[in-house]
Design a protein around this motif. Sequence first.
Motif, short mmCIF file in Angstrom:
data_model
loop_
_atom_site.label_atom_id
_atom_site.label_comp_id
_atom_site.label_asym_id
_atom_site.label_seq_id
_atom_site.Cartn_x
_atom_site.Cartn_y
_atom_site.Cartn_z
N SER A 1 26.09 113.07 28.88
CA SER A 1 25.55 114.41 29.09
C SER A 1 26.68 115.39 29.41
O SER A 1 27.85 115.04 29.37
CB SER A 1 24.53 114.38 30.22
OG SER A 1 25.19 114.26 31.46
N CYS B 1 26.96 116.93 32.40
CA CYS B 1 27.06 117.07 33.85
C CYS B 1 27.07 115.70 34.50
O CYS B 1 26.69 114.70 33.89
CB CYS B 1 25.88 117.89 34.40
SG CYS B 1 24.27 117.10 34.14
N SER C 1 23.34 113.04 35.70
CA SER C 1 22.36 113.73 34.85
C SER C 1 20.93 113.28 35.15
O SER C 1 19.99 114.08 35.01
CB SER C 1 22.68 113.48 33.37
OG SER C 1 22.64 112.10 33.06
N GLN D 1 19.99 115.44 38.03
CA GLN D 1 19.97 116.87 37.74
C GLN D 1 18.90 117.25 36.73
O GLN D 1 18.34 118.35 36.80
CB GLN D 1 21.34 117.31 37.23
CG GLN D 1 22.46 117.12 38.22
CD GLN D 1 23.53 118.19 38.13
OE1 GLN D 1 23.23 119.37 38.06
NE2 GLN D 1 24.79 117.77 38.12
N ARG D 2 18.60 116.37 35.79
CA ARG D 2 17.74 116.74 34.66
C ARG D 2 16.41 115.99 34.59
O ARG D 2 15.48 116.47 33.95
CB ARG D 2 18.49 116.51 33.35
CG ARG D 2 19.69 117.41 33.18
CD ARG D 2 20.33 117.17 31.85
NE ARG D 2 21.32 118.18 31.55
CZ ARG D 2 21.98 118.26 30.40
NH1 ARG D 2 21.73 117.39 29.44
NH2 ARG D 2 22.87 119.21 30.19
N ASN D 3 16.32 114.84 35.22
CA ASN D 3 15.15 113.98 35.00
C ASN D 3 14.38 113.65 36.27
O ASN D 3 13.73 112.62 36.34
CB ASN D 3 15.58 112.68 34.31
CG ASN D 3 16.19 112.93 32.95
OD1 ASN D 3 15.85 113.89 32.27
ND2 ASN D 3 17.11 112.07 32.55
N SER E 1 10.09 111.65 33.99
CA SER E 1 11.42 112.22 33.81
C SER E 1 11.34 113.66 33.32
O SER E 1 12.32 114.41 33.44
CB SER E 1 12.23 111.38 32.83
OG SER E 1 11.57 111.28 31.58
N SER E 2 10.19 114.07 32.77
CA SER E 2 10.00 115.45 32.30
C SER E 2 9.17 116.29 33.28
O SER E 2 8.92 117.47 33.02
CB SER E 2 9.32 115.45 30.93
OG SER E 2 10.09 114.76 29.97
N ARG F 1 8.45 118.37 36.66
CA ARG F 1 9.22 119.10 37.66
C ARG F 1 8.34 119.52 38.86
O ARG F 1 8.72 119.34 40.00
CB ARG F 1 9.84 120.35 37.03
CG ARG F 1 10.87 120.04 35.95
CD ARG F 1 12.09 119.32 36.50
NE ARG F 1 12.98 118.86 35.43
CZ ARG F 1 12.92 117.67 34.86
NH1 ARG F 1 12.00 116.79 35.26
NH2 ARG F 1 13.74 117.31 33.91
#
Length: 409
Positions: free
Chosen positions: A57, A59, A62, A65-67, A177-178, A180
Amino acid sequence: MDFLREIEGKRAHDPIFNDSGRSFIPGPVIVGAGPSGLATAACLKEKGIVSVILERSNCLASLWQRNTYDRLCLHLPKQFCELPLMPFPYHFPTYPSKQQFIQYLEAYADRFDIRPRFNETVARAEYDHKLGFWRVKTGTTEYMCRWLIVATGENAEAVVPEIKGKREFGGQIFHTSSYRSGDVYRGKRVLVVGCGNSGMEVCLDLCNHNARPSLVVRDSVHILPRQMLGKSTFGLSMWLLKWLPIRLVDRLLLLVSWFMLGDTSKFGLDRPKLGPLELKNLSGKTPVLDVGTLAKIKSGDIKICPGIKQLKRHAVEFVDGRTENFDAIIFATGYKSNVPFWLKERDMFSEEDGLPRRPFPNGWKGRCGLYAVGFTKRGLLGASMDARRISEDIERCWKVDAKRLTSKP
């Protein structure tokens, strides 16, 4: 170091190493810039060994931060989650938030001057027995190194089970993971599949945003209070294990849990036959540390459902014959390792689950300079233990090489 210059000099005129698309790395190559990879790089740096981290990724960390969902906090107290050589800031709470943990990791990388090479996806890594090096191929470069450290972890890829009728459902279907926040699900009926820590917390978050969540519970599960007798449940467990056998500690934990939480089986949450710590040791299955979800289940704000038989148009048919309507389905069904897809090695890692074949604490070291960090099923504490062992082992090899090369006439 003088011996490194000697190595570079000897290989400068070797056509195998002197290639524009090939990069020789004197130290280890680490695949993965999550907490495990950062911890290992820091431990190596402390011993004077510079490593190269390859990260797919753009960053570090990840997954975090993203998942991960917005309300996520560390499930264990910060003293059990700190990486080697650097504690959490004193002002951080006992259970740091997702944002605070990311801040900690970024500060950790800065302190040890760790600069991962981002957007470098490893497509293939295999050991060249003729050359005595690992060949690690990304989209643009082939890295050659003596030591390869796999730090992609147990949670590299989301697991989404196949369920009959998935195409017919018509509503949203996705993995945690998607996810928020429950803010966009106000007033909606949401089915969460999976009753681990993530599934439980997502249900709580949905409740707090006035959604109408239901939770699929297919297996037995241990639910423990996050705090017991004024201490963290994990910390108390670790202290008791110093003096008592694991089965007796389990009995004590379950007794206190019964007094604090009541009989969870009354609400469709049967406990496994094995105690929480013994089950964790044998299977890696982590007990749920309750942060308020159980109260919502008891009050009826979260409904418990059995396994899914099939999906229909905006509806779910359960194995008990009931059919209920839902607007969205969220799979809290965990993650898996992706190691078998890129590492061409069969001795250390299982091709079935992508985890080291040898159980903890012996799964960190393989053959020909291959190592694994973060595959212990013991979270950040286990990753830190691996990182220290790996750095110490490579340091021994490093010193042997230095002595051998510098002693030649």
